[in-house]
Design an enzyme around this catalytic site. Structure first.
Site, short mmCIF file in Angstrom:
data_model
loop_
_atom_site.label_atom_id
_atom_site.label_comp_id
_atom_site.label_asym_id
_atom_site.label_seq_id
_atom_site.Cartn_x
_atom_site.Cartn_y
_atom_site.Cartn_z
N ASP A 1 -33.26 -25.25 24.07
CA ASP A 1 -32.82 -24.14 23.24
C ASP A 1 -31.28 -24.06 23.25
OD1 ASP A 1 -33.07 -21.57 21.77
OD2 ASP A 1 -32.39 -20.70 23.66
N SER A 2 -30.71 -24.20 24.41
CA SER A 2 -29.25 -24.15 24.55
C SER A 2 -28.58 -25.37 23.90
CB SER A 2 -28.89 -24.07 26.03
OG SER A 2 -27.50 -24.08 26.19
#
Length: 136
Positions: free
Chosen positions: A24-25
């Site tokens: 996600d990051s």
């Protein structure tokens, strides 16, 4: 930000949701850089544009596009992410969309941990063709 690359076996020891947590990051950072390089615009506009690309709906639509481009092993990682349990579904996405978005994030996390930066950029470019098609 240098990290020691993991072997495929080591990376496979992480749960799909843990890989998605990292992915996600990774994906969010790529989106931010992509938008910043497109135009110098106010932060509020950048944020609005980012939200459209990091949402579960967009990532879910990109799932099929990505699946066509993946090796057998990458596809297995993607499916492992999609089949992960324990997801709580946000109000703005249905369960199927959210699982497919988690799968994309899982793949990005896996590729990051195994040091496959070039592959991440290739797959990100594939995802951005979806954005181009929707905006153009």
């Amino acid at each position: 930000m240098s990290t020691e690359k993991l072997t495929e076996r080591e990376a496979n020891m992480y749960s799909p949701l843990t890989l998605a947590f990292l992915g996600d990051s990774v994906y969010d950072t790529l989106v931010r850089e992509h938008l910043l390089r497109q135009a110098n615009m106010p932060v509020a506009k950048l944020h609005s544009a980012k939200i459209k690309l990091v949402c579960a709906e967009f990532q879910s639509r990109a799932y099929d596009l990505l699946a066509e481009e993946l090796s057998e092993h990458e596809l297995a990682v993607l499916k492992r992410g999609r089949n992960a349990t324990g997801n709580t579904v946000p109000k703005h996405a249905d369960a199927a969309e959210y699982r497919r978005a988690t799968a994309v994030e899982c793949l990005f996390g896996y590729l990051y941990l195994t040091g496959q930066d070039r592959r991440i950029k290739e797959l990100f470019a594939v995802m951005m063709t979806l954005e181009d098609n929707e905006n153009g």
